[in-house]
Design an enzyme around this catalytic site. Structure first.
Site, PDB file in Angstrom:
ATOM      1  CB  CYS A  26      -0.903  -0.001   1.226  1.00 25.86           C
ATOM      2  SG  CYS A  26      -2.100  -1.357   1.280  1.00 25.86           S
ATOM      3  CB  CYS A  80       0.451  -7.523   5.418  1.00 24.32           C
ATOM      4  SG  CYS A  80       0.182  -8.996   4.379  1.00 24.32           S
TER       5      CYS A  80
END
Length: 247
Positions: free
Chosen positions: A217, A243
């Site tokens: 991201c 993540c």
């Protein structure tokens, strides 16, 4: 095809019933070592023959190597892409190009909440105040939901990417998801990836050539200096390295 969480549930309902967790674990215990040194194409062929429509691959769209390879073995294979709402424009563009040029069934999965809805409930910029929670809401949970209709999923994980992935098996058991996890490219070096891209004209996210060897991201991804760990640009300045999808 873009799927909300509800649509993903309905889509999963079209899949035939799969094997039990016990059956899947037993399967992995027998074939994991046998496929360890097999070519990536053979690993995908085994997975398609074994799981059929209950096998998919996931892609973060850093490149289309795995999608391209799988499409040559099993045209029309499901490729799951998780749109977190925080992707770079280049990543979305790579997703669109893959869908337009490869013979795959691309499924875009989105979290339950939009970024604005998440901000309203948890406060703005959760990626900064609680990055683990942000990843759980926008990555881990949506992907787990999307994979519930499959018995096995393939990832583009490679051991060369980071020391944390040295032990990633080619075929293993993902206990958290209750799925067989297949990593056909696990043994590939950076040079093998580059050669496959060049020989096959494979799509690559343009950010890779702009100092982003590992792309997540945009708020949590930075350029990497030449010679540094390729994943050092992910969650830079924190102790976070994953993540949660692969941990």
């Amino acid at each position: 095809m873009s799927l909300s969480t509800q649509a993903a549930r309905e889509f999963r309902g079209t899949h035939t019933a799969g094997r039990s967790s016990e059956e899947l674990r037993e399967l992995v215990s027998h074939v994991g070592a046998e496929l360890e040194l097999a070519p990536a194409e053979h690993i995908i062929e085994w997975a398609v023959a074994t799981f059929g429509e209950r096998f998919c691959l996931t892609s973060s769209m850093g490149d289309a190597v795995l999608a391209h390879l799988a499409s040559t073995v099993a045209p029309g294979i499901d490729v799951v892409f998780l749109d977190t709402g925080y992707h770079f424009a280049e990543t979305i563009g790579t997703r669109d190009a893959v869908e337009a040029t490869l013979p795959v069934n691309l499924l875009t999965i989105t979290p339950v909440q939009s970024v604005a809805e998440q901000d309203a409930e948890h406060g703005p910029d959760l990626f900064r105040t609680d990055p683990d929670r942000c990843c759980a809401l926008r990555k881990v949970k949506p992907l787990a939901d999307a994979l519930s209709g499959y018995d096995a999923w393939a990832t583009g994980l490679r051991r060369a990417e980071t020391h944390n992935r040295v032990i990633a098996p080619v075929v293993g058991w993902d206990a958290r998801k209750g799925k067989v996890k297949v990593s056909p490219l696990a043994r590939w070096s950076d040079e093998q990836v580059d050669r496959y891209v060049a020989e096959n004209g494979v799509l690559v996210n343009p950010l890779v050539y702009d100092g982003y060897p590992s792309i997540g991201c945009w708020p949590c991804t930075r350029r990497v200096a030449p010679g540094d760990d390729p994943r050092s640009g992910r969650w830079a300045g924190t102790s976070k390295t994953e993540c949660g999808i692969h941990s």
